[in-house]
Scaffold this motif. Structure first.
Motif, PDB file in Angstrom:
ATOM      1  N   ALA A   1      13.942   9.646  22.722  1.00 46.76           N
ATOM      2  CA  ALA A   1      13.589   9.612  21.298  1.00 46.76           C
ATOM      3  C   ALA A   1      13.634   8.191  20.751  1.00 46.76           C
ATOM      4  O   ALA A   1      12.814   7.822  19.896  1.00 46.76           O
ATOM      5  N   ALA A   2      14.558   7.382  21.247  1.00 50.59           N
ATOM      6  CA  ALA A   2      14.715   6.017  20.759  1.00 50.59           C
ATOM      7  C   ALA A   2      13.525   5.126  21.117  1.00 50.59           C
ATOM      8  O   ALA A   2      13.282   4.105  20.461  1.00 50.59           O
ATOM      9  N   MET A   3      12.778   5.509  22.152  1.00 54.25           N
ATOM     10  CA  MET A   3      11.615   4.720  22.564  1.00 54.25           C
ATOM     11  C   MET A   3      10.400   4.964  21.668  1.00 54.25           C
ATOM     12  O   MET A   3       9.497   4.130  21.590  1.00 54.25           O
ATOM     13  N   LEU A   4      10.362   6.099  21.008  1.00 51.34           N
ATOM     14  CA  LEU A   4       9.138   6.559  20.381  1.00 51.34           C
ATOM     15  C   LEU A   4       8.681   5.775  19.151  1.00 51.34           C
ATOM     16  O   LEU A   4       7.476   5.556  18.988  1.00 51.34           O
ATOM     17  N   PRO A   5       9.589   5.324  18.260  1.00 54.26           N
ATOM     18  CA  PRO A   5       9.104   4.582  17.083  1.00 54.26           C
ATOM     19  C   PRO A   5       8.310   3.322  17.442  1.00 54.26           C
ATOM     20  O   PRO A   5       7.291   3.033  16.798  1.00 54.26           O
ATOM     21  N   GLU A   6       8.754   2.593  18.454  1.00 55.38           N
ATOM     22  CA  GLU A   6       8.032   1.378  18.849  1.00 55.38           C
ATOM     23  C   GLU A   6       6.659   1.722  19.426  1.00 55.38           C
ATOM     24  O   GLU A   6       5.665   1.041  19.139  1.00 55.38           O
ATOM     25  N   ILE A   7       6.603   2.781  20.220  1.00 50.45           N
ATOM     26  CA  ILE A   7       5.317   3.204  20.779  1.00 50.45           C
ATOM     27  C   ILE A   7       4.367   3.584  19.654  1.00 50.45           C
ATOM     28  O   ILE A   7       3.189   3.202  19.643  1.00 50.45           O
ATOM     29  N   ARG A   8       4.889   4.338  18.690  1.00 55.12           N
ATOM     30  CA  ARG A   8       4.058   4.771  17.559  1.00 55.12           C
ATOM     31  C   ARG A   8       3.580   3.577  16.746  1.00 55.12           C
ATOM     32  O   ARG A   8       2.430   3.546  16.300  1.00 55.12           O
ATOM     33  N   ALA A   9       4.432   2.605  16.551  1.00 57.69           N
ATOM     34  CA  ALA A   9       4.063   1.427  15.756  1.00 57.69           C
ATOM     35  C   ALA A   9       2.949   0.629  16.431  1.00 57.69           C
ATOM     36  O   ALA A   9       2.050   0.102  15.764  1.00 57.69           O
ATOM     37  N   LYS A  10       2.989   0.549  17.760  1.00 58.95           N
ATOM     38  CA  LYS A  10       1.971  -0.201  18.501  1.00 58.95           C
ATOM     39  C   LYS A  10       0.666   0.590  18.642  1.00 58.95           C
ATOM     40  O   LYS A  10      -0.398  -0.002  18.794  1.00 58.95           O
ATOM     41  N   GLY A  11       0.777   1.914  18.656  1.00 57.38           N
ATOM     42  CA  GLY A  11      -0.412   2.735  18.814  1.00 57.38           C
ATOM     43  C   GLY A  11      -0.831   2.961  20.251  1.00 57.38           C
ATOM     44  O   GLY A  11      -1.850   3.604  20.515  1.00 57.38           O
ATOM     45  N   HIS A  12      -0.054   2.451  21.183  1.00 56.96           N
ATOM     46  CA  HIS A  12      -0.329   2.640  22.600  1.00 56.96           C
ATOM     47  C   HIS A  12       0.972   2.395  23.366  1.00 56.96           C
ATOM     48  O   HIS A  12       1.981   2.002  22.784  1.00 56.96           O
ATOM     49  N   PHE A  13       0.941   2.620  24.670  1.00 57.13           N
ATOM     50  CA  PHE A  13       2.138   2.381  25.477  1.00 57.13           C
ATOM     51  C   PHE A  13       1.735   1.792  26.823  1.00 57.13           C
ATOM     52  O   PHE A  13       0.802   2.267  27.474  1.00 57.13           O
ATOM     53  N   VAL A  14       2.450   0.742  27.210  1.00 58.83           N
ATOM     54  CA  VAL A  14       2.271   0.115  28.516  1.00 58.83           C
ATOM     55  C   VAL A  14       3.542   0.339  29.316  1.00 58.83           C
ATOM     56  O   VAL A  14       4.636  -0.048  28.890  1.00 58.83           O
TER      57      VAL A  14
END
Length: 256
Positions: A181-194
């Motif tokens: 769950a802690a990873m998700l806000p940053e992913i959402r803010a960027k709009g993608h995930f690497v």
């Protein structure tokens, strides 16, 4: 529907038979089906005969059984996933053409905490190792596709999905739900995930979400390449553009 002594309905036992078949086990004998399904031989045989009579299974000349053509016809022609897959094909093909890398489309199963691969176009890189397979599943929390879709799920879905530890279906390792769950806000803010490394240490995966007209995440597009064979910035740009195009197509489709 009558229950067996174990409490299972006929439909549940039927699904156990159908779930015996996969890419490595496309044809099975009756005894193999009984063993793989965990059903008594008599029960498995009866269900196989009934499924064959309605053409959901097919019996081949060697006496073995496989999923029948009628099953494909019945389940594919009105399936929303098939409609999405067809809408995505030209877009995914363009991504594959531009990047020369493996590209895929997956949808989330937040209840089972898995992703389902719906379509794929392979890389020209013969050395690329992959675990995702067409019509196969991988864990939500170990894939770039799964994490990016979870990041854009509703707050209630995120809460439910991350409320307990995740078990890696490959390694058996557990990951704390709060850590995911802690990873998700940053992913959402960027709009993608690497995702660097991940399931295959030498791979890099890039993923972004696809939305319907209500803003609900429906799927994700992902690109995977070996670490030294990918321009991450280019891949992110191309994947985001593909997701935007496919989102527009879904939003114009009354089914979504």
């Amino acid at each position: 529907m009558a229950n067996s002594p174990s409490g299972e309905t006929v439909l549940q036992r039927t699904m156990r038979v159908l779930h015996c078949f996969d890419a490595e086990n496309a044809r099975l004998g009756a005894s193999e089906i009984a063993r793989r399904s965990g059903l008594p031989s008599s029960t498995a045989h009866r269900l196989v005969v009934e499924l064959t009579s309605v053409k959901l299974l097919e019996r081949f000349s060697d006496g073995k059984y496989g999923i029948g053509t009628h099953a494909w016809e019945t389940f594919v022609r009105a399936n929303p996933l098939e409609r999405m897959r067809l809408q995505a094909q030209t877009i995914l093909s363009d991504v594959r053409e531009e990047l020369g890398q493996y590209v895929c489309l997956a949808v989330p199963d937040f209840v089972d905490r898995t992703i389902l691969y719906v379509e794929r176009f392979d890389s020209t890189d013969s050395q690329l190792r992959l675990l995702g397979r067409h019509a196969g599943r991988l864990d939500l929390h170990t894939t770039s596709l799964g994490l990016v879709m979870l990041a854009f799920a509703s707050p209630q879905t995120i809460k439910e999905v991350t409320s307990s530890p995740f078990k890696d279906s490959i390694s058996g390792d557990f990951t704390d739900g709060a850590a995911v769950a802690a990873m998700l806000p940053e992913i959402r803010a960027k709009g993608h995930f690497v995702l660097l490394g991940g399931l295959i240490p030498e791979n890099t995966a890039v993923a972004a979400p696809i939305f319907d007209r209500k803003g609900v995440v429906r799927a994700a597009v992902g690109v995977v390449a070996r670490n030294d064979e990918i321009d991450v910035n280019q891949a992110v740009s191309v994947v985001l553009d593909a997701c935007q195009k496919l989102s527009v197509r879904l939003q114009k489709d009354s089914l979504y």
